[in-house]
Design a protein around this motif. Sequence first.
Motif, PDB file in Angstrom:
ATOM      1  N   ASP A 132      14.202  30.932  56.065  1.00 39.84           N
ATOM      2  CA  ASP A 132      14.045  29.490  55.940  1.00 39.84           C
ATOM      3  C   ASP A 132      12.628  29.160  56.401  1.00 39.84           C
ATOM      4  OD1 ASP A 132      14.115  29.663  58.696  1.00 39.84           O
ATOM      5  OD2 ASP A 132      16.094  28.772  58.912  1.00 39.84           O
ATOM      6  N   GLU A 167      16.932  27.860  51.623  1.00 40.01           N
ATOM      7  CA  GLU A 167      16.860  26.404  51.477  1.00 40.01           C
ATOM      8  C   GLU A 167      16.771  25.996  50.006  1.00 40.01           C
ATOM      9  OE1 GLU A 167      13.649  24.990  53.892  1.00 40.01           O
ATOM     10  OE2 GLU A 167      14.498  25.831  55.720  1.00 40.01           O
ATOM     11  N   GLN A 168      17.126  24.749  49.739  1.00 38.82           N
ATOM     12  CA  GLN A 168      17.052  24.217  48.381  1.00 38.82           C
ATOM     13  C   GLN A 168      15.598  24.071  47.938  1.00 38.82           C
ATOM     14  OE1 GLN A 168      19.446  23.701  46.293  1.00 38.82           O
ATOM     15  NE2 GLN A 168      21.174  24.035  47.663  1.00 38.82           N
ATOM     16  N   LYS A 169      14.794  23.502  48.813  1.00 43.69           N
ATOM     17  CA  LYS A 169      13.372  23.282  48.520  1.00 43.69           C
ATOM     18  C   LYS A 169      12.641  24.619  48.592  1.00 43.69           C
ATOM     19  CE  LYS A 169      10.413  21.559  51.641  1.00 43.69           C
ATOM     20  NZ  LYS A 169       9.749  20.661  52.567  1.00 43.69           N
TER      21      LYS A 169
END
Length: 179
Positions: free
Chosen positions: A17, A54-56
């Motif tokens: 992350d 993470e999505q981003k």
Amino acid sequence: MARSDTNSSPRKPRLLDQALLEALALRYVARYATTRAKLRAYLLRKVEERGWSEQKPPDVNEIVDRHVALGYVDDAGFAAARVRAFARRGYGELRIAAMLRSAGIENVDAATALAVAHEGAYEAALHYARRRRIGPFARSPGGPEQRRCDYAAMMRAGHGPGVIKRVLECDPHVLDLDN
């Protein structure tokens, strides 16, 4: 008690992350003298190897820019240090320029360091010839074939034709051979 074979498989690395990526970057710059390009490549390789949680998507450029702003990564300083080290070993400006390009150092950061390499080109070539015992530093004078071999060795070391000719034609009695 012995471990069973079913539990002995290698552990999967934890997905990265943003915080873990920051920690990896900090540990990398603390351990190695590096450039922007090398740090960026390292972080992208780690994301590729371990995956992203993470999505981003990871903001690798922001991490690199922050380390540059903090002074942890200095391409110009890296270039200057490498030029000094390569010149001490007797390498020429062409080899030094290739090394800087491979390290990902941009022309702006490399310009000053390459100017220093240009100024010390003759001394670096002499040092290389002395270290390799070629040209005026050879134990015995060689013929035209040996001269071609010496010339080729100095070209591979990154010295330009003018500097090579000057070194190979210099008088060994004039040189200070004790240094």
